[in-house]
Design an enzyme around this catalytic site. Structure first.
Site, PDB file in Angstrom:
ATOM      1  CB  SER A 196      10.718   4.603  -1.402  1.00 16.88           C
ATOM      2  OG  SER A 196      10.499   3.971  -0.161  1.00 16.88           O
ATOM      3  CB  SER A 197       5.789   3.351   0.762  1.00 18.89           C
ATOM      4  OG  SER A 197       5.263   2.689  -0.347  1.00 18.89           O
ATOM      5  N   GLY A 249       0.799  -1.221   0.000  1.00 17.32           N
ATOM      6  CA  GLY A 249       0.000   0.000   0.000  1.00 17.32           C
ATOM      7  C   GLY A 249       0.828   1.266   0.000  1.00 17.32           C
ATOM      8  CG  HIS A 255       5.430   5.184  -4.564  1.00 21.78           C
ATOM      9  ND1 HIS A 255       5.977   4.529  -5.639  1.00 21.78           N
ATOM     10  CD2 HIS A 255       5.857   4.508  -3.464  1.00 21.78           C
ATOM     11  CE1 HIS A 255       6.716   3.523  -5.227  1.00 21.78           C
ATOM     12  NE2 HIS A 255       6.643   3.478  -3.901  1.00 21.78           N
ATOM     13  CB  VAL A 285       8.958   5.232 -10.977  1.00 20.53           C
ATOM     14  CG1 VAL A 285       8.413   6.610 -11.337  1.00 20.53           C
ATOM     15  CG2 VAL A 285       8.330   4.157 -11.858  1.00 20.53           C
ATOM     16  N   GLY A 318       5.629   4.552  -8.508  1.00 21.66           N
ATOM     17  CA  GLY A 318       6.288   3.259  -8.754  1.00 21.66           C
ATOM     18  C   GLY A 318       5.267   2.129  -8.776  1.00 21.66           C
ATOM     19  CG  HIS A 319       3.108   1.020  -5.205  1.00 32.15           C
ATOM     20  ND1 HIS A 319       3.352   2.026  -4.315  1.00 32.15           N
ATOM     21  CD2 HIS A 319       3.579  -0.116  -4.646  1.00 32.15           C
ATOM     22  CE1 HIS A 319       3.949   1.525  -3.246  1.00 32.15           C
ATOM     23  NE2 HIS A 319       4.094   0.231  -3.419  1.00 32.15           N
TER      24      HIS A 319
END
Ligand code: PAF
Length: 307
Positions: free
Chosen positions: A204-205, A49, A52, A195, A54-55
């Site tokens: 990164s989260s 979860g 960002h 990314v 990237g996900h």
């Protein structure tokens, strides 16, 4: 039986017997429960979860390639060796749900911890070799055991054709690839490019946990990777000398690396000499936040007689 003579073989059985010597062929033969070309392809994007870009890039890639896309959202307690790190991990399910919906994701799988780890849970997947050193040295052996175990469970639950991971967590991606290969899991592992923000910082989260001053210094990680990669691309074969250029970038930003190394991308073992494909990896702490990043490099091969 017991007479020493071979039993009679009914001929109908003898002719239908097919000897199968490869796993792929056996799976194709077994048909039921296996995908046929007419069945929809399923993609899985495992996440914890706090989405960002990237996900989202993994989700877009899955959406473009697969008929059905499942995104899992599970902050996996077993991969955290520090309870405060687990408690601080950013969570915003409503926002994540809206982002996944906007990308046309079919399913957001948000299991309760007891669904993944029911009472009496006693099985752990341990991947050796590729998990040695780097992240394990700083997060403990539980980290990749937790990752491998939860990913194995998600692959069994979703049974995807393709599973998507980000290159940013290179050791994690290499661990999953090793597990999938070693355990003959019928899934393709697609490792997608990192990314970055405009200043080079890998998304990164954990970036949201950086203070303003730490956020300003954080792009030094990428500059350090670039400096090492540039040396290697310019013909430096000695990883230590190349790494020195990266250390200088980190020190200039007041950072000390937990590690800054040139490793083999498949095994994660530090290279003594760079003669081909390599991965520059870095980890550093900025206050309470630990960041990791890496850069794949493909130096030109050494031409015989040229040093
Ligand atoms: O990279 C992550 O977010 C996690 O390690 C993963 C792969 C979802 C397993 O919990």
């Amino acid at each position: 039986m017991g007479t020493g003579t071979a039993p009679d073989i009914p001929s109908a059985h003898a002719v239908t017997l097919k000897v199968v010597r490869t796993i792929a062929e056996l799976r194709a033969e077994l048909g039921p429960g296996r995908r046929r070309s007419s069945e929809p392809s399923v993609g899985l994007v495992p996440t914890m979860g706090a989405f960002h870009e990237g996900h989202l890039s993994l989700m877009r890639r899955a959406r473009a390639a697969c008929d059905v896309v499942v995104v899992s959202l599970f902050v996996n307690p077993s991969q955290f060796n520090d309870a405060s790190d687990l408690a601080a991990y950013p969570r915003d399910e409503a926002r994540d749900r809206a982002l996944a919906a906007a990308l046309g994701i079919d399913y957001l799988f948000v299991p309760a911890p007891e669904a993944i780890y029911p009472p009496g849970f006693a099985t752990t997947v341990v991947v050796d070799g590729v998990t040695a050193g780097l992240e394990t040295a700083h997060r403990g052996p539980e980290h990749f055991r937790g990752v491998a175990t939860v990913v194995a469970k998600l692959l069994n639950i979703v049974a995807p054709d393709v599973v998507y991971f980000g290159q940013k967590d290179a050791q994690q991606a290499a661990t999953v690839k090793r597990m999938v290969r070693d355990l003959d899991m019928p899934v393709r592992v697609d490792v997608c490019p990192t990314v970055r923000g405009a200043d080079g910082l890998a998304l990164s989260s954990r970036n949201v946990l950086l203070g303003a001053e730490e956020r300003e210094r954080a792009p030094a990680l990428h500059r350090a990777l670039r400096a090492v990669a540039d040396r290697l691309l310019a013909g430096e074969r000695d990883p230590e000398r190349a790494v020195a250029a990266g250390q200088a970038e980190l020190w200039a930003a007041g950072l000390v690396a937990e590690y800054l190394l040139v490793v083999d991308p498949a095994t994660m073992v530090p290279l003594q000499r760079v003669d081909g494909e390599a991965l520059v990896v870095v980890a550093a702490r900025l206050g309470a936040v630990r960041l990791i990043d890496n850069l794949p490099v493909m130096p030109a091969p050494v031409v015989a007689g040229v040093h």
